[in-house]
Design a protein around this motif. Structure first.
Motif, short mmCIF file in Angstrom:
data_model
loop_
_atom_site.label_atom_id
_atom_site.label_comp_id
_atom_site.label_asym_id
_atom_site.label_seq_id
_atom_site.Cartn_x
_atom_site.Cartn_y
_atom_site.Cartn_z
N THR A 110 4.48 8.33 -0.26
CA THR A 110 4.89 7.37 1.72
C THR A 110 4.40 6.25 1.27
O THR A 110 2.85 5.76 1.32
CB THR A 110 3.88 8.34 2.76
N PRO A 111 5.50 5.05 1.25
CA PRO A 111 5.12 4.03 1.69
C PRO A 111 4.40 3.14 2.79
O PRO A 111 5.02 4.31 4.50
CB PRO A 111 5.81 3.01 0.90
N LEU A 112 3.32 2.40 2.99
CA LEU A 112 2.70 2.02 4.23
C LEU A 112 3.14 0.80 4.70
O LEU A 112 2.53 -0.62 4.39
CB LEU A 112 1.40 1.87 3.71
N ALA A 113 3.37 0.99 6.17
CA ALA A 113 3.79 -0.80 6.73
C ALA A 113 2.38 -0.80 8.01
O ALA A 113 1.97 0.03 8.05
CB ALA A 113 5.24 -0.59 7.32
N ALA A 114 2.14 -1.94 7.83
CA ALA A 114 1.07 -2.27 8.89
C ALA A 114 2.06 -1.82 10.73
O ALA A 114 2.76 -1.90 10.56
CB ALA A 114 1.19 -4.22 9.00
N LEU A 122 0.70 -0.41 -0.12
CA LEU A 122 0.46 -0.33 -0.40
C LEU A 122 1.02 0.91 -0.10
O LEU A 122 1.60 0.82 0.74
CB LEU A 122 -0.74 -0.38 1.01
N TYR A 123 0.48 2.56 -0.57
CA TYR A 123 1.36 3.28 -0.33
C TYR A 123 0.30 4.45 -0.34
O TYR A 123 -1.40 4.62 -1.45
CB TYR A 123 2.26 3.47 -2.04
N SER A 161 -0.65 -1.52 16.43
CA SER A 161 -1.28 -2.24 17.17
C SER A 161 -3.26 -1.70 16.61
O SER A 161 -4.25 -1.69 17.09
CB SER A 161 -1.62 -0.15 18.04
N LYS A 162 -3.06 -1.80 14.95
CA LYS A 162 -4.40 -1.93 14.21
C LYS A 162 -4.67 -3.27 15.25
O LYS A 162 -4.47 -4.46 14.48
CB LYS A 162 -3.95 -2.14 12.93
N ILE A 163 -6.55 -2.85 15.23
CA ILE A 163 -7.10 -4.22 15.63
C ILE A 163 -7.42 -4.67 14.07
O ILE A 163 -7.56 -4.28 13.46
CB ILE A 163 -8.10 -4.32 16.04
N GLU A 164 -8.29 -6.04 13.85
CA GLU A 164 -8.47 -7.25 12.90
C GLU A 164 -9.84 -6.61 12.04
O GLU A 164 -10.54 -6.01 13.12
CB GLU A 164 -8.66 -8.29 12.57
N GLY A 165 -10.25 -6.37 11.07
CA GLY A 165 -11.52 -6.01 10.65
C GLY A 165 -12.02 -4.25 10.09
O GLY A 165 -11.38 -3.93 9.63
#
Ligand SMILES: O=C(O)CC1=CCC(=O)O1
Length: 93
Positions: free
Chosen positions: A82-86, A2-3, A89-93
């Motif tokens: 801007t490259p996006l990384a995981a 994702l970018y 703290s992100k919850i699923e869904g």
């Protein structure tokens, strides 16, 4: 991958109106094809500016570059990537 992309559009003020309309129509067609293919999941107008925030979902930097440089408006845009990384703290869904 994702970018996050910011695109600022700077069309020449003296651009021929027919050429401008043709450019914008081709840009719309190009971006809507990529949206339908799932490669351009977010496209937002930045309020008050001739600019957008987008999220592109592509295989790698090379595909991103090919996609961006194929934009009909590419010669008239400033583009910030801007490259996006995981986020941990992100919850699923
Ligand atoms: O108007 C813009 O922000 C430039 C643009 C990118 C994709 C599209 O359809 O327009």
């Amino acid at each position: 991958m994702l970018y996050h992309i910011r695109m600022d559009v700077n069309l020449p003020p003296d651009l021929d109106p027919d050429e401008r309309a043709d450019l914008l129509a081709r840009e719309k067609e190009y971006s809507q094809k990529l949206q339908r293919e799932g490669k351009w999941p977010h496209l937002w107008r930045i309020a008050g500016e001739y600019a957008n925030f987008s999220v592109l979902d592509v295989a790698d930097h090379d595909e991103l570059h090919a996609l961006l440089s194929g934009l009909p408006l590419f010669p008239h845009m400033d583009i910030e990537v801007t490259p996006l990384a995981a986020h941990p703290s992100k919850i699923e869904g």
